[in-house]
Design a protein around this motif. Structure first.
Motif, PDB file in Angstrom:
ATOM      1  N   GLN A   2      23.703  -5.335  -6.825  1.00 19.04           N
ATOM      2  CA  GLN A   2      22.583  -5.844  -6.027  1.00 19.04           C
ATOM      3  C   GLN A   2      22.928  -7.200  -5.422  1.00 19.04           C
ATOM      4  OE1 GLN A   2      19.699  -5.597  -9.255  1.00 19.04           O
ATOM      5  NE2 GLN A   2      18.435  -4.233  -8.002  1.00 19.04           N
ATOM      6  N   LEU A   3      23.562  -8.059  -6.206  1.00 23.38           N
ATOM      7  CA  LEU A   3      23.955  -9.375  -5.708  1.00 23.38           C
ATOM      8  C   LEU A   3      24.987  -9.237  -4.589  1.00 23.38           C
ATOM      9  CD1 LEU A   3      24.221 -11.402  -9.037  1.00 23.38           C
ATOM     10  CD2 LEU A   3      22.584 -11.789  -7.193  1.00 23.38           C
ATOM     11  N   GLU A  14      17.533 -16.869  -6.007  1.00 31.15           N
ATOM     12  CA  GLU A  14      16.610 -16.523  -7.089  1.00 31.15           C
ATOM     13  C   GLU A  14      17.136 -15.336  -7.889  1.00 31.15           C
ATOM     14  OE1 GLU A  14      12.899 -16.001  -5.018  1.00 31.15           O
ATOM     15  OE2 GLU A  14      12.512 -18.163  -4.946  1.00 31.15           O
ATOM     16  N   MET A  15      17.701 -14.342  -7.187  1.00 32.28           N
ATOM     17  CA  MET A  15      18.299 -13.190  -7.875  1.00 32.28           C
ATOM     18  C   MET A  15      19.478 -13.642  -8.741  1.00 32.28           C
ATOM     19  SD  MET A  15      18.336 -10.292  -4.861  1.00 32.28           S
ATOM     20  CE  MET A  15      19.424  -9.190  -5.754  1.00 32.28           C
ATOM     21  N   ASP A  16      20.317 -14.523  -8.195  1.00 31.79           N
ATOM     22  CA  ASP A  16      21.485 -15.017  -8.913  1.00 31.79           C
ATOM     23  C   ASP A  16      21.063 -15.809 -10.150  1.00 31.79           C
ATOM     24  OD1 ASP A  16      24.245 -15.262  -9.276  1.00 31.79           O
ATOM     25  OD2 ASP A  16      24.387 -17.067  -8.041  1.00 31.79           O
ATOM     26  N   GLU A  74      16.117 -15.823  -1.494  1.00 33.36           N
ATOM     27  CA  GLU A  74      16.004 -14.582  -2.278  1.00 33.36           C
ATOM     28  C   GLU A  74      17.273 -14.347  -3.091  1.00 33.36           C
ATOM     29  OE1 GLU A  74      15.129 -11.487   0.537  1.00 33.36           O
ATOM     30  OE2 GLU A  74      13.106 -12.248   0.925  1.00 33.36           O
ATOM     31  N   TYR A  75      18.420 -14.537  -2.460  1.00 35.76           N
ATOM     32  CA  TYR A  75      19.689 -14.353  -3.158  1.00 35.76           C
ATOM     33  C   TYR A  75      19.813 -15.343  -4.319  1.00 35.76           C
ATOM     34  CZ  TYR A  75      24.583 -14.188  -4.378  1.00 35.76           C
ATOM     35  OH  TYR A  75      25.759 -14.084  -5.100  1.00 35.76           O
ATOM     36  N   TYR A 103      19.893 -13.344 -12.712  1.00 36.56           N
ATOM     37  CA  TYR A 103      21.068 -12.675 -13.273  1.00 36.56           C
ATOM     38  C   TYR A 103      21.729 -13.565 -14.328  1.00 36.56           C
ATOM     39  CZ  TYR A 103      25.689 -10.577 -13.642  1.00 36.56           C
ATOM     40  OH  TYR A 103      26.843 -10.014 -14.133  1.00 36.56           O
ATOM     41  N   ILE A 154      18.829  -7.563 -12.812  1.00 41.03           N
ATOM     42  CA  ILE A 154      19.621  -7.739 -11.608  1.00 41.03           C
ATOM     43  C   ILE A 154      21.048  -7.290 -11.921  1.00 41.03           C
ATOM     44  CG2 ILE A 154      20.491  -9.414  -9.925  1.00 41.03           C
ATOM     45  CD1 ILE A 154      17.453  -9.058  -9.838  1.00 41.03           C
ATOM     46  N   ASP A 159      13.830  -4.415 -14.078  1.00 44.80           N
ATOM     47  CA  ASP A 159      13.848  -5.732 -13.457  1.00 44.80           C
ATOM     48  C   ASP A 159      15.213  -6.410 -13.564  1.00 44.80           C
ATOM     49  OD1 ASP A 159      11.170  -5.398 -12.862  1.00 44.80           O
ATOM     50  OD2 ASP A 159      10.488  -6.459 -14.653  1.00 44.80           O
ATOM     51  N   LYS A 217      23.276  -7.984  -1.369  1.00 43.26           N
ATOM     52  CA  LYS A 217      22.501  -9.053  -0.738  1.00 43.26           C
ATOM     53  C   LYS A 217      23.428 -10.085  -0.093  1.00 43.26           C
ATOM     54  CE  LYS A 217      18.471 -10.973   0.001  1.00 43.26           C
ATOM     55  NZ  LYS A 217      17.542 -10.354   0.938  1.00 43.26           N
TER      56      LYS A 217
END
Length: 128
Positions: free
Chosen positions: A33-34, A93-95, A90-91, A98, A29, A27, A37
């Motif tokens: 991946q960032l 939330e990923m950031d 989405e980005y 991270y 990040i 899971d 995206k």
């Protein structure tokens, strides 16, 4: 009886220091991946040119560790804004995840949104 109590307490303490489950690493990040995206979003935005009649907009992008956006993306109003909002959400939330996973820090300075964005030669540009 005191020894039994000490053993029970020791067992509980040792269990709290168990290694993390290997599935948790799935899971995590990554910067790659960032970046992937971010490039996907940038490519989508770049697929639309602006005009004076259509105009431009902007959207908060990224997540600073202390809160708030890292920057703002400019886009032509020809774009499907609901699709862009979904991609950016989405980005972001990923950031944010991270930042949590890496215990990231930042300057915590507020990034002001653009006050005026106009189409200049087919490209959305901050004018004020």
């Amino acid at each position: 009886m005191k020894w039994f109590f000490k053993i029970v307490v020791l067992a509980i303490v040792l269990q709290s220091f168990q290694c993390t489950d290997s599935n948790e690493s799935d899971d995590l990040i990554t910067v790659a991946q960032l970046e992937t995206k971010k490039q996907e979003i940038q490519n989508y935005i770049n697929g639309f040119s602006c005009s004076e009649s259509v105009g431009c907009g902007f959207i908060a992008f990224g997540s600073k560790p202390c809160g708030g956006p890292k920057s703002y993306l400019l886009f032509s109003n020809k774009i499907d804004q609901s699709k862009l909002q979904k991609m950016v959400k989405e980005y972001n939330e990923m950031d944010e995840l991270y930042n949590i996973q890496t215990n990231a820090i930042s300057d915590c300075m507020y990034v002001s949104p653009p006050t005026e964005v106009k189409c200049v030669n087919g490209v959305c540009t901050i004018t004020k």
